[in-house]
Scaffold this motif. Structure first.
Motif, PDB file in Angstrom:
ATOM      1  N   LYS A  50     -15.856  92.086 106.766  1.00  0.00           N
ATOM      2  CA  LYS A  50     -17.218  91.730 107.162  1.00  0.00           C
ATOM      3  C   LYS A  50     -17.884  90.854 106.110  1.00  0.00           C
ATOM      4  N   ARG A  51     -17.676  91.162 104.843  1.00  0.00           N
ATOM      5  CA  ARG A  51     -18.258  90.331 103.779  1.00  0.00           C
ATOM      6  C   ARG A  51     -17.628  88.940 103.778  1.00  0.00           C
ATOM      7  N   LEU A  52     -16.339  88.887 104.037  1.00  0.00           N
ATOM      8  CA  LEU A  52     -15.644  87.600 104.081  1.00  0.00           C
ATOM      9  C   LEU A  52     -16.170  86.752 105.235  1.00  0.00           C
ATOM     10  N   ALA A  53     -16.368  87.367 106.382  1.00  0.00           N
ATOM     11  CA  ALA A  53     -16.889  86.643 107.547  1.00  0.00           C
ATOM     12  C   ALA A  53     -18.296  86.117 107.274  1.00  0.00           C
ATOM     13  N   SER A  54     -19.109  86.923 106.607  1.00  0.00           N
ATOM     14  CA  SER A  54     -20.477  86.495 106.292  1.00  0.00           C
ATOM     15  C   SER A  54     -20.490  85.342 105.299  1.00  0.00           C
ATOM     16  N   ALA A  55     -19.480  85.302 104.431  1.00  0.00           N
ATOM     17  CA  ALA A  55     -19.423  84.257 103.401  1.00  0.00           C
ATOM     18  C   ALA A  55     -18.831  82.955 103.920  1.00  0.00           C
ATOM     19  N   PHE A  56     -18.141  82.996 105.073  1.00  0.00           N
ATOM     20  CA  PHE A  56     -17.482  81.795 105.595  1.00  0.00           C
ATOM     21  C   PHE A  56     -18.527  80.711 105.823  1.00  0.00           C
ATOM     22  N   PRO A  57     -18.298  79.487 105.331  1.00  0.00           N
ATOM     23  CA  PRO A  57     -19.327  78.447 105.403  1.00  0.00           C
ATOM     24  C   PRO A  57     -19.589  77.952 106.824  1.00  0.00           C
ATOM     25  N   GLY A  58     -20.860  77.682 107.087  1.00  0.00           N
ATOM     26  CA  GLY A  58     -21.243  77.118 108.371  1.00  0.00           C
ATOM     27  C   GLY A  58     -21.007  75.623 108.399  1.00  0.00           C
ATOM     28  N   LEU A  59     -21.275  75.042 109.548  1.00  0.00           N
ATOM     29  CA  LEU A  59     -20.983  73.631 109.759  1.00  0.00           C
ATOM     30  C   LEU A  59     -21.761  72.723 108.811  1.00  0.00           C
ATOM     31  N   ASP A  60     -22.968  73.142 108.417  1.00  0.00           N
ATOM     32  CA  ASP A  60     -23.808  72.319 107.550  1.00  0.00           C
ATOM     33  C   ASP A  60     -23.784  72.761 106.087  1.00  0.00           C
ATOM     34  N   ASP A  61     -22.941  73.733 105.764  1.00  0.00           N
ATOM     35  CA  ASP A  61     -22.948  74.293 104.411  1.00  0.00           C
ATOM     36  C   ASP A  61     -22.098  73.507 103.424  1.00  0.00           C
ATOM     37  N   ILE A  62     -21.029  72.865 103.914  1.00  0.00           N
ATOM     38  CA  ILE A  62     -20.127  72.123 103.041  1.00  0.00           C
ATOM     39  C   ILE A  62     -19.742  70.807 103.703  1.00  0.00           C
ATOM     40  N   ASN A  63     -19.008  69.996 102.991  1.00  0.00           N
ATOM     41  CA  ASN A  63     -18.566  68.709 103.519  1.00  0.00           C
ATOM     42  C   ASN A  63     -17.222  68.889 104.228  1.00  0.00           C
ATOM     43  N   TRP A  64     -17.274  69.295 105.486  1.00  0.00           N
ATOM     44  CA  TRP A  64     -16.068  69.503 106.271  1.00  0.00           C
ATOM     45  C   TRP A  64     -15.411  68.169 106.612  1.00  0.00           C
ATOM     46  N   ARG A  65     -14.117  68.201 106.821  1.00  0.00           N
ATOM     47  CA  ARG A  65     -13.379  67.036 107.309  1.00  0.00           C
ATOM     48  C   ARG A  65     -13.130  67.208 108.799  1.00  0.00           C
ATOM     49  N   LEU A  66     -13.475  66.188 109.580  1.00  0.00           N
ATOM     50  CA  LEU A  66     -13.248  66.243 111.022  1.00  0.00           C
ATOM     51  C   LEU A  66     -11.761  66.015 111.321  1.00  0.00           C
ATOM     52  N   GLU A  67     -11.143  66.973 112.000  1.00  0.00           N
ATOM     53  CA  GLU A  67      -9.736  66.863 112.366  1.00  0.00           C
ATOM     54  C   GLU A  67      -9.544  66.599 113.852  1.00  0.00           C
ATOM     55  N   GLY A  68     -10.301  67.278 114.678  1.00  0.00           N
ATOM     56  CA  GLY A  68     -10.145  67.093 116.111  1.00  0.00           C
ATOM     57  C   GLY A  68      -8.944  67.828 116.672  1.00  0.00           C
ATOM     58  N   PRO A  69      -8.581  67.518 117.922  1.00  0.00           N
ATOM     59  CA  PRO A  69      -7.545  68.289 118.624  1.00  0.00           C
ATOM     60  C   PRO A  69      -6.127  67.821 118.378  1.00  0.00           C
ATOM     61  N   GLY A  70      -5.940  66.742 117.629  1.00  0.00           N
ATOM     62  CA  GLY A  70      -4.593  66.233 117.411  1.00  0.00           C
ATOM     63  C   GLY A  70      -4.445  64.831 117.946  1.00  0.00           C
ATOM     64  N   ASP A  71      -3.308  64.551 118.576  1.00  0.00           N
ATOM     65  CA  ASP A  71      -2.975  63.201 119.031  1.00  0.00           C
ATOM     66  C   ASP A  71      -3.588  62.944 120.406  1.00  0.00           C
ATOM     67  N   SER A  72      -4.917  62.966 120.444  1.00  0.00           N
ATOM     68  CA  SER A  72      -5.622  62.860 121.710  1.00  0.00           C
ATOM     69  C   SER A  72      -7.023  62.333 121.456  1.00  0.00           C
ATOM     70  N   ALA A  73      -7.563  61.605 122.424  1.00  0.00           N
ATOM     71  CA  ALA A  73      -8.958  61.172 122.331  1.00  0.00           C
ATOM     72  C   ALA A  73      -9.858  62.404 122.315  1.00  0.00           C
ATOM     73  N   HIS A  74     -10.953  62.331 121.556  1.00  0.00           N
ATOM     74  CA  HIS A  74     -11.879  63.457 121.522  1.00  0.00           C
ATOM     75  C   HIS A  74     -13.297  62.965 121.272  1.00  0.00           C
ATOM     76  N   SER A  75     -14.232  63.883 121.271  1.00  0.00           N
ATOM     77  CA  SER A  75     -15.651  63.536 121.247  1.00  0.00           C
ATOM     78  C   SER A  75     -16.133  63.024 119.897  1.00  0.00           C
ATOM     79  N   GLY A  76     -15.480  63.447 118.822  1.00  0.00           N
ATOM     80  CA  GLY A  76     -15.973  63.120 117.491  1.00  0.00           C
ATOM     81  C   GLY A  76     -17.161  63.966 117.071  1.00  0.00           C
ATOM     82  N   ASP A  77     -17.513  64.940 117.881  1.00  0.00           N
ATOM     83  CA  ASP A  77     -18.655  65.815 117.615  1.00  0.00           C
ATOM     84  C   ASP A  77     -18.196  66.999 116.765  1.00  0.00           C
ATOM     85  N   ARG A  78     -18.698  67.084 115.545  1.00  0.00           N
ATOM     86  CA  ARG A  78     -18.289  68.154 114.635  1.00  0.00           C
ATOM     87  C   ARG A  78     -18.721  69.533 115.129  1.00  0.00           C
ATOM     88  N   ARG A  79     -19.705  69.569 116.003  1.00  0.00           N
ATOM     89  CA  ARG A  79     -20.120  70.862 116.554  1.00  0.00           C
ATOM     90  C   ARG A  79     -19.083  71.403 117.528  1.00  0.00           C
TER      91      ARG A  79
END
Length: 291
Positions: A50-79
């Protein structure tokens, strides 16, 4: 004079407990279909999970890298799309300590006993792994992993994924699907249940992914810790070193552009060293072929 340190907020794996788990789950792992795997529930003590889950960073907490679904067109929406980070300086303290525990001698010895390997090696640099997070509507195409470590003498043997989204509901989807060697049929499906550790063998036949969009509420993300383990003695399936992922379109959601189709033909027919060089060039120049 000994230095006293308050370790009340720390968590360390217990050798006796992990070795008992390895003995309990070994046969289940080696006999699993379509290839060796196992899911272990309640892997961490409840309060630690539970403490680990609470500590996991949210979408706006760190500088995430957008990966997407793989070898496919996608939205580009980080949300929506899958985002990752392998930079341990971005890991919150508790998450960082937990990632260190997953690389400890006790945990690696547990994996050896569970899988039957000898001297599996962790990757403290988290090449291709680390923290993963996917939003509602996100997915990950069926794929076979690359040999992610830059040391060509090391072959990726075992993946561990620890799921840390509390109160996960099975109807939300997001299952880790394990398909047969021809990538024609899903044989096993692992729900990303909270505090569950999935462990599976990596090979040239280990097709896996989360190919269908998540159905979570908008404020809920599929969060996980991902770690890869290597061998210096084995060449997985005799494929040789490959630093590129092999993708497979299996649903109507895998919308491949002409560029994606060209990439697929190259991967299917070009010699592995040629594809390695092309993949290295694409990463070095920052080319984005995922959208």
């Amino acid at each position: 004079m000994a230095i006293k340190t308050d370790t009340s907020d720390f968590f360390f794996f217990n050798r006796e407990r992990l070795y008992a788990l390895a003995e309990e789950y070994h046969d289940r792992f080696v006999n699993a279909e379509p290839y060796e795997h196992v899911a272990i529930d309640n892997f961490l003590p409840d309060d630690v999970a539970k403490r680990l889950a609470s500590a996991f960073p949210g979408l706006d907490d760190i500088n995430w890298r957008l990966e997407g679904p793989g070898d496919s067109a996608h939205s580009g929406d980080r949300r929506v799309e899958k985002v990752t980070t392998s930079d341990e300086e971005m890991f919150p303290p508790l998450v960082r300590l937990m990632m260190m525990q997953f690389q400890s001698g006790i945990f690696c010895n547990f994996l050896d006993r569970l899988t039957g390997n000898k001297f599996l090696l962790p990757d403290p640099n988290h090449y291709g792994c680390g923290l993963h997070s996917t939003g509602s509507g996100g997915r990950l195409m069926l794929h076979i992993d690359a040999s992610r470590h830059p040391n060509k003498r090391l072959s990726q043997q075992v993946n561990c994924i620890y799921y840390c989204t509390p109160d996960w509901q099975e109807e939300w989807g997001g299952n880790l699907e394990l398909w047969d060697e021809d990538a024609t049929r899903c044989v096993s499906s692992i729900v990303p249940k909270f505090n569950r550790l999935a462990i599976f063998r990596v090979s040239g036949k280990s097709w896996h992914g989360q190919p269908f969009p998540l159905k979570t509420p908008e404020n809920v993300r599929r969060n996980s810790l991902a770690l890869y383990y290597y061998s210096a003695e084995e060449d997985t399936e005799g494929l040789g070193y490959s630093n590129f992922v092999r993708w497979k379109a299996v649903s109507e959601h895998d919308k491949r552009t002409p560029l994606h189709r060209v990439k697929g033909v190259i991967r299917d027919y070009a010699p592995t060293p040629v594809i390695n060089s092309l993949a290295k060039f694409a990463r070095k120049t920052g080319l984005n072929f995922k959208r």
